[in-house]
Write a protein that holds these residues in place. Structure first.
Motif, mmCIF file in Angstrom:
data_model
loop_
_atom_site.group_PDB
_atom_site.id
_atom_site.type_symbol
_atom_site.label_atom_id
_atom_site.label_comp_id
_atom_site.label_asym_id
_atom_site.label_seq_id
_atom_site.Cartn_x
_atom_site.Cartn_y
_atom_site.Cartn_z
ATOM 1 N N SER B 83 0.815 -1.214 0.000
ATOM 2 C CA SER B 83 0.000 0.000 0.000
ATOM 3 C C SER B 83 0.846 1.260 0.000
ATOM 4 O O SER B 83 2.048 1.238 0.284
ATOM 5 N N SER B 84 0.193 2.363 -0.335
ATOM 6 C CA SER B 84 0.809 3.699 -0.269
ATOM 7 C C SER B 84 2.165 3.746 -0.955
ATOM 8 O O SER B 84 3.160 4.179 -0.363
ATOM 9 N N VAL B 85 2.194 3.306 -2.191
ATOM 10 C CA VAL B 85 3.475 3.238 -2.897
ATOM 11 C C VAL B 85 4.009 4.626 -3.218
ATOM 12 O O VAL B 85 3.247 5.598 -3.379
ATOM 13 N N THR B 86 5.336 4.703 -3.298
ATOM 14 C CA THR B 86 6.036 5.915 -3.732
ATOM 15 C C THR B 86 7.031 5.523 -4.811
ATOM 16 O O THR B 86 7.185 4.344 -5.130
ATOM 17 N N ALA B 87 7.740 6.514 -5.326
ATOM 18 C CA ALA B 87 8.731 6.230 -6.370
ATOM 19 C C ALA B 87 9.791 5.252 -5.879
ATOM 20 O O ALA B 87 10.373 4.499 -6.665
ATOM 21 N N ALA B 88 10.036 5.234 -4.575
ATOM 22 C CA ALA B 88 11.036 4.322 -4.012
ATOM 23 C C ALA B 88 10.630 2.855 -4.121
ATOM 24 O O ALA B 88 11.457 1.964 -3.938
ATOM 25 N N ASP B 89 9.369 2.610 -4.421
ATOM 26 C CA ASP B 89 8.895 1.233 -4.585
ATOM 27 C C ASP B 89 9.015 0.754 -6.034
ATOM 28 O O ASP B 89 8.654 -0.388 -6.337
ATOM 29 N N THR B 90 9.494 1.615 -6.912
ATOM 30 C CA THR B 90 9.731 1.203 -8.300
ATOM 31 C C THR B 90 10.804 0.121 -8.328
ATOM 32 O O THR B 90 11.905 0.314 -7.829
#
Lengths: 110, 125
Positions: B83-90
């Motif tokens: 959940s709540s993904v950000t660019a760091a989760d790419t």
């Protein structure tokens, strides 16, 4: 949990031997034999090369060998071949019932 | 021969939920733990978490608050939600089987012996 420590790069000429180290702590590498090594050519999924410190899956050449001393595991590739050029990663089970990987080592065959 | 085939959305916006599924073909589904592992572009591997056929899970502490791994034994599938993904989760996300090692009459998860093909998930506004 901190990643296991591997050298960023190693290199060797065809026919030579190279060793890649993987340093952890007494909470992971030092306490368990559940240490593995993986080979990852660019753009592909990792491939298991060594498990339980020194065991080779069927089909992996015996040029690949693994060992462990204290908190440091090692992968040795003897008789280096051009096809061995890839990234290599170690992994270990931890005392927190989790898994941790090394940062990876790029092997260049000169 | 064991094969893992994975799928899911490849492009997400920040704050959305990542959802991936991995199907297992061949071999036994029960008796193993099944993991999700990710690899940001140009970086190393990071273990996300694991589940067994009974639904018992373990998660990476750094992701635990955002991760849910579930299992559907009727389809031999397991899934990841982040959940709540950000660019760091790419990253490229992989599913993998934890192979067992047996010694002295007992067995334990020892390694990641079969891997899915990987799914690139990009988080961008």
């Amino acid at each position: 949990q901190s990643a296991l420590t591997q050298p960023p790069s190693v290199s060797g000429s065809p026919g030579q031997s190279v060793t890649i180290s993987c340093t952890g702590t007494s909470s992971d590498v030092g306490s368990y034999n559940r240490v593995s090594w993986y080979q990852q050519p660019p753009g592909t999924a990792p491939k298991l090369m060594i498990y339980e410190v020194s065991n080779r899956p069927s089909g992996v050449p015996d040029r690949f060998s693994g060992s462990k001393s204290g908190n440091t595991a090692s992968l040795t590739i003897s008789g280096l071949q051009a096809e061995d050029e890839a990234d290599y990663y170690c992994s270990s089970y931890t005392s927190s019932s989790t898994w941790v990987f090394g940062g990876g080592t790029k092997l260049t065959v000169l | 021969q064991v094969q893992l085939q994975q799928w899911g959305a490849g492009l997400l916006k920040p704050s959305e939920t990542l959802s991936l599924t991995c199907a297992v073909y061949g071999g036994s589904f029960s008796g193993y733990y099944w993991s999700w592992i990710r690899q940001p572009p140009g970086k190393g591997l990071e273990w996300i978490g694991e589940i067994n056929h009974s639904g018992s899970t373990n998660y990476n502490p750094s992701l635990k608050s955002r991760v849910t791994i579930s299992v559907d034994t009727s389809k031999n599938q397991f899934s990841l939600k982040l959940s709540s993904v950000t660019a760091a989760d790419t990253a490229v996300y992989y599913c993998a089987r934890e192979g067992n090692h047996c010694s002295g009459g007992s067995c334990h998860s020892a390694t990641f012996d079969y891997w899915g093909q990987g799914t690139l998930v990009t988080v961008s506004s």
